[in-house]
Design a protein around this motif. Structure first.
Motif, short mmCIF file in Angstrom:
data_model
loop_
_atom_site.label_atom_id
_atom_site.label_comp_id
_atom_site.label_asym_id
_atom_site.label_seq_id
_atom_site.Cartn_x
_atom_site.Cartn_y
_atom_site.Cartn_z
N TRP A 50 0.84 -1.20 0.00
CA TRP A 50 0.00 0.00 0.00
C TRP A 50 0.87 1.25 0.00
O TRP A 50 0.57 2.23 -0.68
CB TRP A 50 -0.95 -0.01 1.20
CG TRP A 50 -2.12 -0.91 1.03
CD1 TRP A 50 -2.31 -2.13 1.63
CD2 TRP A 50 -3.27 -0.69 0.20
NE1 TRP A 50 -3.50 -2.67 1.21
CE2 TRP A 50 -4.11 -1.81 0.34
CE3 TRP A 50 -3.65 0.34 -0.65
CZ2 TRP A 50 -5.32 -1.92 -0.33
CZ3 TRP A 50 -4.87 0.24 -1.32
CH2 TRP A 50 -5.69 -0.89 -1.16
N MET A 51 1.96 1.21 0.77
CA MET A 51 2.88 2.33 0.77
C MET A 51 3.47 2.53 -0.62
O MET A 51 3.54 3.66 -1.13
CB MET A 51 4.01 2.10 1.79
CG MET A 51 5.02 3.23 1.85
SD MET A 51 6.43 2.86 2.94
CE MET A 51 7.28 1.63 1.95
N GLY A 54 1.00 4.10 -2.84
CA GLY A 54 0.90 5.53 -2.52
C GLY A 54 2.03 6.34 -3.14
O GLY A 54 1.80 7.41 -3.69
N GLU A 58 1.44 9.19 -5.84
CA GLU A 58 1.91 10.56 -5.55
C GLU A 58 2.80 11.06 -6.69
O GLU A 58 2.70 12.22 -7.12
CB GLU A 58 2.66 10.59 -4.22
CG GLU A 58 3.04 11.98 -3.79
CD GLU A 58 3.75 12.02 -2.45
OE1 GLU A 58 4.21 13.12 -2.09
OE2 GLU A 58 3.88 10.98 -1.76
N TYR A 70 -1.86 5.57 1.42
CA TYR A 70 -1.04 5.78 2.61
C TYR A 70 -1.85 5.50 3.88
O TYR A 70 -1.35 4.88 4.83
CB TYR A 70 -0.49 7.20 2.66
CG TYR A 70 0.58 7.52 1.64
CD1 TYR A 70 1.55 6.59 1.28
CD2 TYR A 70 0.64 8.78 1.05
CE1 TYR A 70 2.54 6.90 0.36
CE2 TYR A 70 1.63 9.11 0.13
CZ TYR A 70 2.58 8.16 -0.21
OH TYR A 70 3.56 8.48 -1.12
N GLN A 71 -3.10 5.97 3.93
CA GLN A 71 -3.93 5.72 5.11
C GLN A 71 -4.14 4.21 5.29
O GLN A 71 -4.12 3.70 6.42
CB GLN A 71 -5.29 6.42 4.99
CG GLN A 71 -5.22 7.93 5.08
CD GLN A 71 -4.97 8.46 6.49
OE1 GLN A 71 -4.64 7.74 7.43
NE2 GLN A 71 -5.12 9.77 6.63
N ALA A 73 -2.08 1.86 4.34
CA ALA A 73 -0.81 1.32 4.84
C ALA A 73 -0.70 1.48 6.35
O ALA A 73 -0.27 0.57 7.05
CB ALA A 73 0.36 1.99 4.14
N ARG A 84 6.47 3.88 9.19
CA ARG A 84 5.24 4.56 9.62
C ARG A 84 5.46 6.08 9.62
O ARG A 84 4.59 6.83 9.18
CB ARG A 84 4.80 4.06 11.00
CG ARG A 84 4.39 2.60 11.01
CD ARG A 84 3.87 2.15 12.36
NE ARG A 84 2.50 2.59 12.54
CZ ARG A 84 1.45 2.08 11.91
NH1 ARG A 84 1.61 1.13 11.04
NH2 ARG A 84 0.24 2.52 12.14
N VAL A 87 5.50 7.29 5.98
CA VAL A 87 4.15 7.35 5.40
C VAL A 87 3.37 8.53 5.98
O VAL A 87 2.69 9.26 5.26
CB VAL A 87 3.40 6.02 5.61
CG1 VAL A 87 1.93 6.14 5.22
CG2 VAL A 87 4.07 4.91 4.80
N ARG A 90 4.52 11.56 4.23
CA ARG A 90 3.99 11.65 2.87
C ARG A 90 2.53 12.09 2.90
O ARG A 90 2.08 12.85 2.04
CB ARG A 90 4.12 10.32 2.11
CG ARG A 90 5.52 9.82 1.86
CD ARG A 90 6.54 10.83 1.38
NE ARG A 90 6.06 11.70 0.33
CZ ARG A 90 6.44 12.99 0.19
NH1 ARG A 90 7.30 13.53 1.03
NH2 ARG A 90 5.97 13.72 -0.79
N LEU A 91 1.78 11.63 3.89
CA LEU A 91 0.39 12.07 4.03
C LEU A 91 0.32 13.57 4.24
O LEU A 91 -0.49 14.26 3.61
CB LEU A 91 -0.29 11.36 5.20
CG LEU A 91 -0.97 10.05 4.87
CD1 LEU A 91 -1.34 9.30 6.14
CD2 LEU A 91 -2.19 10.28 4.01
N PRO A 98 -2.41 12.28 9.07
CA PRO A 98 -2.53 10.85 9.40
C PRO A 98 -3.58 10.66 10.49
O PRO A 98 -3.69 11.47 11.41
CB PRO A 98 -1.16 10.46 9.91
CG PRO A 98 -0.25 11.58 9.57
CD PRO A 98 -1.09 12.79 9.35
#
Length: 105
Positions: A50-51, A54, A58, A70-71, A73, A84, A87, A90-91, A98
């Protein structure tokens, strides 16, 4: 070589995730996102994939989709604290906060 030996996603999602990571490193983000999606269709509990999705989204400037990946992940187990934090950063970069409940393993 890997593209010619591509199994069905259900048979080997890890192969699709590996190919996605290679595409991503080559800057082929559209193909990377497609392969991550294939892998995740068979193994949706893989936080690292998932990461990766993302990151590719992106890079394609699909920030809302990237934030959702990202959410997801963060919602799953499997990311160490360093990942973590990455991520979560990145969010914030795509304009999302997050989910506090998801950031803590």
């Amino acid at each position: 070589v890997m593209e010619n030996a591509l199994p069905a996603a259900g048979e080997d999602p890890g192969f699709h995730a590996l190919l996605a990571a290679l595409y991503q490193r080559l800057g082929r983000n559209q193909e990377a996102a497609a392969q991550y999606r294939s892998a995740l269709s068979s193994a949706p509990a893989q936080a690292v994939w998932w990461m990766g999705l993302g990151i590719s989204l992106e890079n394609l400037q699909a920030d809302q989709q990237a934030a959702a990946a990202y959410q997801q992940a963060l919602a799953l187990p499997g990311l160490d604290n360093r990942l973590r934090d990455y991520v979560a950063g990145r969010l914030r970069a795509v304009g999302e906060a997050p989910d506090k409940q998801q950031v803590t393993p």
